[in-house]
Scaffold this motif. Structure first.
Motif, PDB file in Angstrom:
ATOM      1  N   LEU A  85      -1.467 -10.803  54.542  1.00 24.83           N
ATOM      2  CA  LEU A  85      -0.927 -11.722  53.543  1.00 24.83           C
ATOM      3  C   LEU A  85       0.336 -11.148  52.906  1.00 24.83           C
ATOM      4  N   ILE A  89       4.577 -12.582  51.537  1.00 30.14           N
ATOM      5  CA  ILE A  89       4.902 -12.750  50.120  1.00 30.14           C
ATOM      6  C   ILE A  89       6.278 -12.148  49.852  1.00 30.14           C
ATOM      7  N   THR A  97       1.701 -12.864  42.440  1.00 28.87           N
ATOM      8  CA  THR A  97       0.606 -12.966  43.408  1.00 28.87           C
ATOM      9  C   THR A  97      -0.462 -11.923  43.121  1.00 28.87           C
ATOM     10  N   GLY A 144      -3.156 -16.010  47.894  1.00 30.19           N
ATOM     11  CA  GLY A 144      -2.211 -16.412  48.944  1.00 30.19           C
ATOM     12  C   GLY A 144      -1.867 -17.886  48.877  1.00 30.19           C
TER      13      GLY A 144
END
Length: 151
Positions: A85, A89, A97, A144
């Motif tokens: 993930l 980002i 996040t 996510g």
């Protein structure tokens, strides 16, 4: 390819959350899919060098994840999923996040305990109803999905 990455990652995260809530495990194939999608993203990018910051960030997440795997209750599948993930980002969204991940981890623990108190079933096929555990794919997946669609 870049336009499809959030959709593909969303499907992977949702599948991971459902599978881990049911089985209590994350299949290796599923946790490797973010890396395959990211590799396809690099190959199709006009300038692959723009992903250097994300690779460094993912490497840092992986090191922290290994420590949590060795010391705390993080599973290997969760470490791989979180690292995968992190590849998607952008650095400017990393702090938000991470904050969502922490909040959902602690909030998720409380919710799981309440669900277990009310709906626990010893013979259930769903691990989330059978044991008092927080599937780490839940906070990872929620963080996510928020990063892809809300931030």
């Amino acid at each position: 390819m870049a336009a499809y990455a959030p959709f593909l990652m969303s499907l992977i995260l949702i599948a991971a959350m459902v599978i881990e809530m049911r089985d209590g495990r994350l299949p290796n194939l599923l946790t490797m899919l973010p890396f395959v999608v990211f590799l396809a993203l690099i190959v199709t990018a006009p300038d692959p060098a723009i992903f250097a910051g994300r690779l460094i960030g993912a490497a840092m997440v992986f090191v922290v994840g290994l420590v949590l795997f060795a010391v705390a209750g993080f599973g290997a599948g969760a470490v791989k999923l979180l690292t995968g993930l992190a590849l998607f980002i952008p650095p400017e969204d990393a702090l938000a996040t991470f904050a969502i991940f922490i909040v959902t981890m602690f909030g998720g623990t409380f919710i799981i305990l309440q669900v277990h108190k009310r709906f626990a079933a010893q013979g259930s096929k769903w691990v989330i109803l059978n044991k008092r555990v927080l599937p780490m794919s839940l906070p990872i997946g929620i963080a996510g999905l928020c990063a892809f669609w809300l931030i």
